[in-house]
Design an enzyme around this catalytic site. Sequence first.
Site, PDB file in Angstrom:
ATOM      1  N   HIS A  60     109.681  91.173 185.377  1.00 46.39           N
ATOM      2  CA  HIS A  60     109.373  91.013 184.006  1.00 46.39           C
ATOM      3  C   HIS A  60     109.850  89.604 183.219  1.00 46.39           C
ATOM      4  O   HIS A  60     109.517  89.520 182.188  1.00 46.39           O
ATOM      5  CB  HIS A  60     109.790  92.132 183.219  1.00 46.39           C
ATOM      6  CG  HIS A  60     108.736  92.538 182.090  1.00 46.39           C
ATOM      7  ND1 HIS A  60     107.715  91.853 181.563  1.00 46.39           N
ATOM      8  CD2 HIS A  60     108.679  93.482 181.094  1.00 46.39           C
ATOM      9  CE1 HIS A  60     107.001  92.058 180.681  1.00 46.39           C
ATOM     10  NE2 HIS A  60     107.478  93.328 180.178  1.00 46.39           N
ATOM     11  N   ARG A  61     110.872  89.108 184.126  1.00 47.00           N
ATOM     12  CA  ARG A  61     111.550  87.713 183.619  1.00 47.00           C
ATOM     13  C   ARG A  61     110.551  86.611 183.545  1.00 47.00           C
ATOM     14  O   ARG A  61     110.579  85.799 182.535  1.00 47.00           O
ATOM     15  CB  ARG A  61     112.860  87.376 184.490  1.00 47.00           C
ATOM     16  CG  ARG A  61     113.917  88.435 184.392  1.00 47.00           C
ATOM     17  CD  ARG A  61     115.145  88.164 185.336  1.00 47.00           C
ATOM     18  NE  ARG A  61     114.586  88.018 186.774  1.00 47.00           N
ATOM     19  CZ  ARG A  61     115.184  87.659 187.795  1.00 47.00           C
ATOM     20  NH1 ARG A  61     116.658  87.225 187.453  1.00 47.00           N
ATOM     21  NH2 ARG A  61     114.794  87.577 189.039  1.00 47.00           N
TER      22      ARG A  61
END
Length: 471
Positions: free
Chosen positions: A442-443
Amino acid sequence: MTTMNDTSNAARFREFKMPDVGEGLTEAEILKWYVQPGDTVTDGQVVCEVETAKAAVELPIPFDGVVHELRFPEGTTVDVGQVIIAVDVAPGSGDAVPAPAAEPAPVAQPEPEPEAPKGRQPVLVGYGVSESSTKRRARKGTAAAASAAATAIQSEMNGHATVVPESRPLAKPPVRKLAKDLGIDLATVVPTGEGGIITREDVHAAAKPVPAQAPAPIAAPVATAPAPEAPAVVTTVGARETRIPVKGVRKAIAQAMVGSAFTAPHVTEFVTVDVTRTMKLVAELKEDKDMAGVRVNPLLIIAKALLVAIKRNPEVNAAWDEANQEIVQKHYVNLGIAAATPRGLIVPNIKDAHEQTLPQLAASLGELVSTAREGKTSPAAMAGGTVTITNVGVFGVDTGTPILNPGESAILAVGAIKLQPWVHKGKVKPRQVTTLALSFDHRLVDGELGSKVLADVAAILEQPKRLITWA
């Protein structure tokens, strides 16, 4: 002073050292010797099989001669750069004695030298560390650290004693990162490495809880350097427990999964899809003469569907560069396929899979699987992956929440394909249905992008003709 006899011995006996067989690996376990002292060997002949943290690899020797000595028995873990075999390259030329293996110097007695500037850090070799007492020169300014380490080793409960460190504890960058991930203060860790260096094992020991038991007698410290690591043995405690040493591929899996789980914020999304048309396409392709000689199965179509989805959403094919604080977008796809082997889970990948036609992709998948089953997957075949597929459906389960392969941005889990009631064209009919799960970092992959990729894969499997219209 070098004598003529020393020179002739050096020329006559050649030593073969444990090579770095892939991407900075620092050690390997000798699984099997194919030669014994007295055997004749030729250039390129395989002399042993070793297991690294990634795979089992056969090592060929680069010169001719007669085996004089095997330096380590089977089952021993050896550091890269250590001599494992000595070969007489000029047999029959008279008696000569090869140079003995170098003896490790005692850690507690380094030669007095000027103190090095504070803050000096050990050099990073590859991306892992291992304890070694035979191949590195004594570091300057480590007398105090070595003395402190010798005293601290008296505590059997490693990591739970207080150590007075120097301005900064000695540890290599990967070890510092591991300690940070586990929330361990390196200043509280007892070092057992040469020259007072903190190893990976020290950090893991420090992370263990203190067992509630009576204190055991403390053994006296040993001043001499440790002997070569003995082969690990499976220990059975009564008939209720069996202890198996963690090493090789299993050790690498554990470290990679812990590192990934505590580094990349995982998000997993799911979708259930009707793959009846895909199963019909698989049956048709099995009869196609252009696919003769290659294995056709649902995984082939799923792999092609994922490649098309990546082409439509190229931002998902990326990596997070923590050191430079950059997102690295990959303009190629090295498609990883998780494979269960007798030695554990490995993830070899198909290089430049995005450039392959369907028959080529089928051939690559077949070769990858057969090589993995034989235990012959090379470290190079497991390096550089960008996205991965794990087919948990072969075990009869519906789906899972897969953990990212370190350095990758996404992994697709495929569940079992089952005949289920499904609403098709307004009527409930039995259809072939499966559940897909996509985990992503999710970065660098937000919810919209991850959802688009998963939706595209599902849409292709529901209507395989999109392989043509979307390609």
